[in-house]
Design a protein around this motif. Structure first.
Motif, PDB file in Angstrom:
ATOM      1  N   THR A   2       9.379 -35.284  32.774  1.00 38.55           N
ATOM      2  CA  THR A   2      10.168 -35.136  31.659  1.00 38.55           C
ATOM      3  C   THR A   2      11.169 -36.324  31.467  1.00 38.55           C
ATOM      4  OG1 THR A   2      11.996 -34.122  32.599  1.00 38.55           O
ATOM      5  CG2 THR A   2      10.151 -32.690  32.156  1.00 38.55           C
ATOM      6  N   ALA A  40      13.200 -37.066  20.724  1.00 36.40           N
ATOM      7  CA  ALA A  40      12.475 -35.443  20.485  1.00 36.40           C
ATOM      8  C   ALA A  40      12.621 -35.245  19.126  1.00 36.40           C
ATOM      9  CB  ALA A  40      13.509 -34.615  21.426  1.00 36.40           C
ATOM     10  N   GLU A  41      13.651 -35.398  18.322  1.00 36.66           N
ATOM     11  CA  GLU A  41      13.629 -35.184  17.108  1.00 36.66           C
ATOM     12  C   GLU A  41      12.743 -35.654  16.102  1.00 36.66           C
ATOM     13  OE1 GLU A  41      17.128 -34.880  13.306  1.00 36.66           O
ATOM     14  OE2 GLU A  41      17.476 -35.676  15.288  1.00 36.66           O
ATOM     15  N   GLN A  43       9.740 -37.162  17.016  1.00 39.48           N
ATOM     16  CA  GLN A  43       8.522 -36.894  17.597  1.00 39.48           C
ATOM     17  C   GLN A  43       8.117 -35.643  17.358  1.00 39.48           C
ATOM     18  OE1 GLN A  43       6.268 -39.387  18.198  1.00 39.48           O
ATOM     19  NE2 GLN A  43       7.832 -41.065  17.733  1.00 39.48           N
ATOM     20  N   GLY A  44       8.999 -34.810  17.235  1.00 40.39           N
ATOM     21  CA  GLY A  44       8.851 -33.202  17.092  1.00 40.39           C
ATOM     22  C   GLY A  44       8.627 -32.323  18.503  1.00 40.39           C
ATOM     23  N   ARG A  45       8.938 -33.055  19.489  1.00 40.84           N
ATOM     24  CA  ARG A  45       8.785 -32.599  20.719  1.00 40.84           C
ATOM     25  C   ARG A  45       9.475 -33.238  21.765  1.00 40.84           C
ATOM     26  NH1 ARG A  45       4.972 -34.935  24.507  1.00 40.84           N
ATOM     27  NH2 ARG A  45       3.698 -36.602  23.578  1.00 40.84           N
ATOM     28  N   PRO A  46       9.807 -32.561  22.988  1.00 38.28           N
ATOM     29  CA  PRO A  46      10.571 -33.179  23.927  1.00 38.28           C
ATOM     30  C   PRO A  46       9.880 -34.378  24.590  1.00 38.28           C
ATOM     31  CG  PRO A  46      10.586 -31.027  24.384  1.00 38.28           C
ATOM     32  CD  PRO A  46       9.549 -31.149  23.329  1.00 38.28           C
ATOM     33  N   ASP A  48       8.479 -37.089  27.167  1.00 37.78           N
ATOM     34  CA  ASP A  48       8.158 -36.993  28.516  1.00 37.78           C
ATOM     35  C   ASP A  48       7.745 -38.538  28.850  1.00 37.78           C
ATOM     36  OD1 ASP A  48       5.662 -37.097  27.235  1.00 37.78           O
ATOM     37  OD2 ASP A  48       5.056 -35.120  28.049  1.00 37.78           O
ATOM     38  N   LEU A  51       4.952 -39.651  26.618  1.00 34.76           N
ATOM     39  CA  LEU A  51       5.213 -40.248  25.169  1.00 34.76           C
ATOM     40  C   LEU A  51       5.958 -41.316  25.366  1.00 34.76           C
ATOM     41  CD1 LEU A  51       5.667 -39.430  22.166  1.00 34.76           C
ATOM     42  CD2 LEU A  51       7.584 -38.118  22.916  1.00 34.76           C
TER      43      LEU A  51
END
Length: 301
Positions: A2, A40-41, A43-46, A48, A51
């Motif tokens: 993560t 995260a905001e 890309q719409g996901r946490p 890692d 990413l």
């Protein structure tokens, strides 16, 4: 892995291996977590590791742009980008995962300001008055000793507060371990030695080889935040500007040496600068001081 795990391992390496100052660590910690939250905001996901490795230059610029909308100046934006480059280097070296998108991001242009030294008289007054902000004699002696060490030997505040009883008994010189674990030798002026010895005589806390030289009120290591807070009160009492900080005493040390004829190489060694270019700024400081004197004293100034 993560993003949070990556940032945690990066910060651990900075603290344990590179031994960055607590101030820098706090700044890098904040940058790392702000960056993960932004990605995260966006890309719409946490975020890692996978990413982060696919981010483009536009993604990194987007983070800096968002920070600028919060009022971030160029110098702070450059610092944030430097932290991200350090994180990317850690990811490349430890996890074989580079962030190629960062290669296309240029650092903001930063106008390099001159250090703001204070006069020898003000430096001594600041050291004495900071001590006088306390009621207990040993605390008075402690703060005066620390600040005279910064001015008399050109130490960084973190270097002074990291000293232990290993330096005792005091001699005419002292070996300091500075940034990057680089060692240098500084001269211990009689005034500075006397101030430290007076503090040790009054302190209720015994100092052994492995204990902090400068103690807080409850016996733990003195924190720079406590010293800075007291110095701010003394600065106000003396009518000195906000630029009269602990680091200004180090600047004053260098500037006053230069004014008395010391060469740049010697000052570089005493300050522990890695390159001469970091030291050469003091030639501009001295020139600026001379111009101020000229303008105020010359009849045609």
């Amino acid at each position: 892995m993560t993003g949070e795990q990556l940032v945690a391992s990066w910060l651990a390496s900075l603290q344990n291996e590179r031994r960055l100052s607590p101030h820098t660590l706090r700044a890098y910690t904040a940058t790392g977590h702000r960056f993960l939250a932004h990605i995260a905001e966006a890309q719409g996901r946490p975020a890692d590791l996978q990413l982060l490795a696919t981010l483009t230059a536009a993604d990194f610029r987007g983070f800096l742009s968002a920070r600028r909308t919060e009022g971030l100046a160029n110098v702070s934006a450059a610092r944030e980008l430097s932290a991200l480059r350090s994180l990317a280097a850690h990811s490349r070296d430890r996890h074989d995962t580079p962030f190629p998108g960062l290669d296309g991001v240029a650092s903001p242009k930063v106008k390099k300001g001159l250090p703001r030294p204070i006069s020898p008289t003000d430096a001594r007054a600041l050291a004495d008055t900071t001590g006088e902000m306390h009621d207990e004699p040993w605390l008075q002696a402690r703060d005066t000793a620390v600040l005279l060490l910064l001015y008399g030997a050109g130490l960084r505040i973190g270097e002074a507060l990291s000293l232990t009883g290993e330096i005792l008994p005091l001699a005419e010189s002292l070996t300091i371990t500075g940034k990057g674990r680089k060692q240098r030798t500084v001269v211990m002026l009689p005034l500075v030695r006397d101030a430290i010895e007076q503090y040790l005589k009054l302190s209720p806390w015994p100092v052994t080889r492995n204990t902090p030289l400068f103690r807080g009120a409850k016996g733990g290591a003195l924190s720079d935040g406590v010293l800075r807070a007291t110095l701010r009160k003394a600065r106000t009492a003396l009518g000195l500007p906000e630029t009269a900080t602990p680091h200004a005493l180090r600047h004053s040390f260098a500037t006053h040496l230069l004014a008395r004829g010391a060469d740049l190489r010697t000052i570089q060694e005493l300050l522990g600068h890695a390159s001469l270019s970091s030291t050469q700024i003091y030639t501009s400081v001295d020139t600026a001081r001379l111009l101020d004197v000229y303008k105020s004293a010359h009849p045609r100034g």
